[in-house]
Write a protein that holds these residues in place. Structure first.
Motif, PDB file in Angstrom:
ATOM      1  N   MET A  66     -15.968  60.074 -20.604  1.00 35.49           N
ATOM      2  CA  MET A  66     -16.415  59.336 -21.806  1.00 35.49           C
ATOM      3  C   MET A  66     -16.748  57.812 -20.873  1.00 35.49           C
ATOM      4  N   ASP A  67     -15.698  57.490 -19.923  1.00 26.08           N
ATOM      5  CA  ASP A  67     -15.892  56.139 -19.454  1.00 26.08           C
ATOM      6  C   ASP A  67     -17.202  56.165 -18.496  1.00 26.08           C
ATOM      7  N   ASP A  68     -17.552  57.283 -18.004  1.00 34.95           N
ATOM      8  CA  ASP A  68     -18.754  57.121 -17.173  1.00 34.95           C
ATOM      9  C   ASP A  68     -20.000  57.311 -18.253  1.00 34.95           C
ATOM     10  N   ALA A  69     -19.893  57.777 -19.170  1.00 36.52           N
ATOM     11  CA  ALA A  69     -20.892  58.074 -20.052  1.00 36.52           C
ATOM     12  C   ALA A  69     -21.408  56.316 -20.776  1.00 36.52           C
ATOM     13  N   LEU A  70     -20.223  55.543 -21.042  1.00 36.87           N
ATOM     14  CA  LEU A  70     -20.268  54.423 -21.805  1.00 36.87           C
ATOM     15  C   LEU A  70     -20.837  53.151 -20.438  1.00 36.87           C
ATOM     16  N   SER A  71     -20.844  53.714 -19.119  1.00 36.38           N
ATOM     17  CA  SER A  71     -21.464  52.683 -18.225  1.00 36.38           C
ATOM     18  C   SER A  71     -22.852  53.069 -17.813  1.00 36.38           C
ATOM     19  N   ALA A  72     -23.380  54.129 -18.329  1.00 30.54           N
ATOM     20  CA  ALA A  72     -24.609  54.785 -17.778  1.00 30.54           C
ATOM     21  C   ALA A  72     -25.891  54.107 -18.428  1.00 30.54           C
ATOM     22  N   ILE A  73     -25.984  53.209 -19.301  1.00 34.05           N
ATOM     23  CA  ILE A  73     -27.218  52.599 -19.584  1.00 34.05           C
ATOM     24  C   ILE A  73     -27.172  51.255 -18.952  1.00 34.05           C
ATOM     25  N   THR A  74     -28.186  51.461 -17.818  1.00 35.07           N
ATOM     26  CA  THR A  74     -28.554  50.145 -16.824  1.00 35.07           C
ATOM     27  C   THR A  74     -29.422  49.003 -17.628  1.00 35.07           C
ATOM     28  N   ALA A  75     -29.377  48.262 -16.866  1.00 34.07           N
ATOM     29  CA  ALA A  75     -30.406  47.085 -17.351  1.00 34.07           C
ATOM     30  C   ALA A  75     -31.903  47.628 -17.163  1.00 34.07           C
ATOM     31  N   ALA A  76     -32.139  48.324 -16.251  1.00 33.54           N
ATOM     32  CA  ALA A  76     -33.458  48.879 -16.384  1.00 33.54           C
ATOM     33  C   ALA A  76     -33.790  49.857 -17.241  1.00 33.54           C
ATOM     34  N   LYS A  77     -32.743  50.822 -17.397  1.00 38.24           N
ATOM     35  CA  LYS A  77     -33.095  51.716 -18.941  1.00 38.24           C
ATOM     36  C   LYS A  77     -33.179  50.939 -19.917  1.00 38.24           C
ATOM     37  N   ARG A  78     -32.429  49.864 -20.151  1.00 42.37           N
ATOM     38  CA  ARG A  78     -32.775  49.031 -21.506  1.00 42.37           C
ATOM     39  C   ARG A  78     -34.315  48.585 -21.473  1.00 42.37           C
ATOM     40  N   ARG A  79     -34.524  48.022 -20.377  1.00 40.33           N
ATOM     41  CA  ARG A  79     -35.892  47.679 -20.324  1.00 40.33           C
ATOM     42  C   ARG A  79     -36.977  48.707 -20.618  1.00 40.33           C
ATOM     43  N   ARG A  80     -36.980  49.879 -19.974  1.00 38.02           N
ATOM     44  CA  ARG A  80     -37.876  51.091 -20.195  1.00 38.02           C
ATOM     45  C   ARG A  80     -37.706  51.324 -21.728  1.00 38.02           C
ATOM     46  N   PHE A  81     -36.474  51.500 -22.128  1.00 33.16           N
ATOM     47  CA  PHE A  81     -36.265  51.910 -23.577  1.00 33.16           C
ATOM     48  C   PHE A  81     -36.764  50.943 -24.519  1.00 33.16           C
ATOM     49  N   SER A  82     -36.774  49.638 -24.189  1.00 32.09           N
ATOM     50  CA  SER A  82     -37.482  48.781 -25.246  1.00 32.09           C
ATOM     51  C   SER A  82     -38.946  48.915 -25.233  1.00 32.09           C
ATOM     52  N   ARG A  83     -39.570  48.977 -24.025  1.00 27.66           N
ATOM     53  CA  ARG A  83     -40.864  49.339 -24.206  1.00 27.66           C
ATOM     54  C   ARG A  83     -41.351  50.494 -24.797  1.00 27.66           C
ATOM     55  N   ALA A  84     -40.581  51.488 -24.883  1.00 26.09           N
ATOM     56  CA  ALA A  84     -40.956  52.556 -25.783  1.00 26.09           C
ATOM     57  C   ALA A  84     -40.851  52.165 -27.204  1.00 26.09           C
ATOM     58  N   VAL A  85     -39.900  51.617 -27.361  1.00 25.68           N
ATOM     59  CA  VAL A  85     -39.335  50.952 -28.943  1.00 25.68           C
ATOM     60  C   VAL A  85     -40.670  50.367 -29.279  1.00 25.68           C
ATOM     61  N   ARG A  86     -41.309  49.185 -28.468  1.00 23.89           N
ATOM     62  CA  ARG A  86     -42.229  48.565 -28.875  1.00 23.89           C
ATOM     63  C   ARG A  86     -43.668  49.494 -29.032  1.00 23.89           C
ATOM     64  N   ALA A  87     -43.748  50.367 -28.279  1.00 23.22           N
ATOM     65  CA  ALA A  87     -44.894  51.413 -28.366  1.00 23.22           C
ATOM     66  C   ALA A  87     -44.800  52.245 -29.627  1.00 23.22           C
ATOM     67  N   TRP A  88     -43.612  52.697 -29.949  1.00 26.00           N
ATOM     68  CA  TRP A  88     -43.377  53.416 -31.273  1.00 26.00           C
ATOM     69  C   TRP A  88     -43.682  52.632 -32.350  1.00 26.00           C
ATOM     70  N   LEU A  89     -43.102  51.297 -32.480  1.00 26.24           N
ATOM     71  CA  LEU A  89     -43.281  50.319 -33.523  1.00 26.24           C
ATOM     72  C   LEU A  89     -44.956  50.131 -33.705  1.00 26.24           C
ATOM     73  N   SER A  90     -45.577  49.880 -32.709  1.00 30.44           N
ATOM     74  CA  SER A  90     -47.022  49.638 -32.394  1.00 30.44           C
ATOM     75  C   SER A  90     -47.775  50.815 -33.279  1.00 30.44           C
ATOM     76  N   ARG A  91     -47.164  52.086 -33.187  1.00 34.78           N
ATOM     77  CA  ARG A  91     -48.070  53.238 -33.931  1.00 34.78           C
ATOM     78  C   ARG A  91     -47.366  53.604 -35.439  1.00 34.78           C
ATOM     79  N   ASN A  92     -46.460  52.651 -35.670  1.00 31.82           N
ATOM     80  CA  ASN A  92     -45.801  53.153 -36.858  1.00 31.82           C
ATOM     81  C   ASN A  92     -45.701  51.576 -38.035  1.00 31.82           C
TER      82      ASN A  92
END
Length: 125
Positions: A66-92
């Motif tokens: 579980m500790d490894d899972a908790l530390s697995a979301i990096t800053a780069a992952k958060r940026r890519r994730f947020s870009r996908a969120v913005r794209a989803w919101l623009s289509r919905n």
């Protein structure tokens, strides 16, 4: 010894299984699914779920501990994730007036899934 292809396949299957476990866990908590494995703008959102007026964009992480899972979301992952969120919101456009947040569900063997509400900030700018 596994080949690189076999390792990638095992990782893919483990992630796929973890997403189903996370989805079932969230369904039991009263969320309803909107999308699964949404990919756009160079990022991916594992699950998009809604409960009430809140849309949760969910990152699922499966690790041996579980500790490894908790530390697995990096800053780069958060940026890519947020870009996908913005794209989803623009289509919905119906979702514009809802509350949005970035949740995470962490999966590890022999433990209950761990759902972290607002696990990180969405970069909406």
């Amino acid at each position: 010894m596994k080949t690189a292809l076999e390792r990638r396949r095992a990782t893919f299957l483990r992630g796929h299984h973890a997403e189903w476990v996370a989805l079932l866990f969230l369904l039991a908590k009263g969320y309803r699914p909107l999308a699964r494995r949404y990919a756009a703008s160079g990022g991916e959102i594992d699950l998009i779920v809604m409960r009430g007026d809140t849309i949760a964009f969910v990152e699922v992480k499966a690790r041996g501990l579980m500790d490894d899972a908790l530390s697995a979301i990096t800053a780069a992952k958060r940026r890519r994730f947020s870009r996908a969120v913005r794209a989803w919101l623009s289509r919905n456009d119906w979702a514009v007036n809802k509350t949005w947040r970035a949740d995470a569900v962490f999966i590890a063997p022999k433990t209950w899934p761990r759902h972290i509400v607002s696990a990180f900030e969405l970069e909406m700018g």
